[in-house]
Scaffold this motif. Structure first.
Motif, PDB file in Angstrom:
ATOM      1  N   GLY A   1       0.780  -1.225   0.000  1.00 18.57           N
ATOM      2  CA  GLY A   1       0.000   0.000   0.000  1.00 18.57           C
ATOM      3  C   GLY A   1       0.813   1.277   0.000  1.00 18.57           C
ATOM      4  N   LEU A   2       2.115   1.173   0.134  1.00 12.48           N
ATOM      5  CA  LEU A   2       2.939   2.386   0.180  1.00 12.48           C
ATOM      6  C   LEU A   2       2.843   3.106  -1.169  1.00 12.48           C
ATOM      7  CD1 LEU A   2       6.118   1.131   2.075  1.00 12.48           C
ATOM      8  CD2 LEU A   2       4.182   2.438   2.991  1.00 12.48           C
ATOM      9  N   PRO A   3       2.501   4.408  -1.151  1.00 12.02           N
ATOM     10  CA  PRO A   3       2.234   5.106  -2.405  1.00 12.02           C
ATOM     11  C   PRO A   3       3.474   5.438  -3.231  1.00 12.02           C
ATOM     12  CG  PRO A   3       1.973   6.588  -0.538  1.00 12.02           C
ATOM     13  CD  PRO A   3       2.219   5.239   0.038  1.00 12.02           C
ATOM     14  N   SER A   4       4.635   5.519  -2.607  1.00 14.82           N
ATOM     15  CA  SER A   4       5.855   5.807  -3.357  1.00 14.82           C
ATOM     16  C   SER A   4       7.053   5.375  -2.540  1.00 14.82           C
ATOM     17  CB  SER A   4       5.943   7.308  -3.668  1.00 14.82           C
ATOM     18  OG  SER A   4       6.379   8.027  -2.527  1.00 14.82           O
ATOM     19  N   ASP A   5       8.243   5.425  -3.164  1.00 17.07           N
ATOM     20  CA  ASP A   5       9.458   5.023  -2.443  1.00 17.07           C
ATOM     21  C   ASP A   5       9.905   6.067  -1.432  1.00 17.07           C
ATOM     22  OD1 ASP A   5      11.743   5.613  -5.253  1.00 17.07           O
ATOM     23  OD2 ASP A   5      10.443   6.947  -4.118  1.00 17.07           O
ATOM     24  N   ARG A   6       9.168   7.166  -1.337  1.00 15.01           N
ATOM     25  CA  ARG A   6       9.488   8.140  -0.295  1.00 15.01           C
ATOM     26  C   ARG A   6       8.963   7.669   1.070  1.00 15.01           C
ATOM     27  NH1 ARG A   6       6.902  12.305  -0.158  1.00 15.01           N
ATOM     28  NH2 ARG A   6       5.226  11.938  -1.676  1.00 15.01           N
ATOM     29  N   PHE A   7       8.092   6.689   1.025  1.00 12.08           N
ATOM     30  CA  PHE A   7       7.486   6.153   2.246  1.00 12.08           C
ATOM     31  C   PHE A   7       8.203   4.869   2.644  1.00 12.08           C
ATOM     32  CE2 PHE A   7       3.413   8.466   2.856  1.00 12.08           C
ATOM     33  CZ  PHE A   7       3.443   9.256   1.722  1.00 12.08           C
ATOM     34  N   SER A   8       8.515   4.754   3.930  1.00  7.77           N
ATOM     35  CA  SER A   8       9.086   3.522   4.460  1.00  7.77           C
ATOM     36  C   SER A   8       8.650   3.361   5.904  1.00  7.77           C
ATOM     37  CB  SER A   8      10.613   3.535   4.359  1.00  7.77           C
ATOM     38  OG  SER A   8      11.143   4.584   5.145  1.00  7.77           O
TER      39      SER A   8
END
Lengths: 116, 113
Positions: free
Chosen positions: A59-66
């Motif tokens: 569900g993470l919308p982009s690789d900016r999210f971790s």
């Protein structure tokens, strides 16, 4: 007993900065979920942790999210280079297991993130 | 594409009357449904759930009805009380094995004295 706690309760940041959100699940809960709720929308699933298994990051919308979780305790959600569309309430939930049956998820109060 | 839809953003009801909140879903794989209630500045709290093997589940003033053929469920609150004023979220999942919850956008219920 104590419920799910989240910190900070509110966060205002400038576009481009990194933010870190924290979740303390209910003691003994092996499953931990992150959701976000943007204005006027329902809750969107972000990531799921279950014990020592590899997390479900679908569900993470982009690789900016971790996100990380140490064992069956605290979890942190990190958003790098924040954008205005990241503004939302970020909710954490925990449950006793993500096993054979759907267990009730208990939610924290959320972190309200505003990206200027 | 929204898999869980709550088409009424808001509902106003008088105290003592019945509140009916509706929810539709499109994914035929969903077999477990939940209602959560959310007050301002708080996280959602679990209210009631129903498995697809049932068509009704009752808990005090709250009853959830499931119509599988119509892919529709509803939450009935009777009698409604002012303290029931909140946003109600419908959620769906697969009951077998781990599954995340898919939420609707919520319906804001206002119960007036």
């Amino acid at each position: 007993g104590a419920g799910v706690s989240q910190s900070p309760s509110n966060k205002v940041t400038e576009k481009g900065k990194d933010v870190e959100l924290r979740c303390d699940p209910i003691s003994g809960h092996t499953a931990l979920y992150w959701y976000r709720q943007r204005l006027g929308q329902g809750l969107e699933f972000l990531i799921y942790f279950q014990g020592n298994s590899a997390p479900d990051k679908s569900g993470l919308p982009s690789d900016r999210f971790s996100a990380e979780r140490t064992g069956e305790s605290v979890s942190t959600l990190t958003i790098q280079r924040t954008q205005q569309e990241d503004s939302a309430v970020y909710l954490c939930a925990s449950s006793t297991s993500g096993g054979e049956y759907q267990e009730t998820q208990y939610f924290g109060p959320g972190t309200r993130l505003l990206v200027l | 594409d929204q898999q869980v839809k709550q088409n009424s953003p808001s509902l106003s009801v008088q105290e003592g009357r019945i509140s009916i909140l509706n929810c539709d879903y499109t994914n035929s794989m969903f077999d477990y449904f939940l209602w959560y209630k959310k007050y301002p500045a708080e996280g959602p709290t679990f209210l009631i759930s129903i498995s697809s093997i049932k068509d009704k589940n009752e808990d005090g003033r709250f009853t959830v009805f499931l119509n599988k053929s119509a892919k529709h469920l509803s939450l009935h609150i009777v009698p409604s009380q002012p303290g029931d004023s909140a946003v109600y979220f419908c959620a769906a999942s697969r009951n077998s094995g781990y599954s995340t919850l898919t939420f609707g956008k919520g319906t804001m219920l206002l119960v007036s004295p």
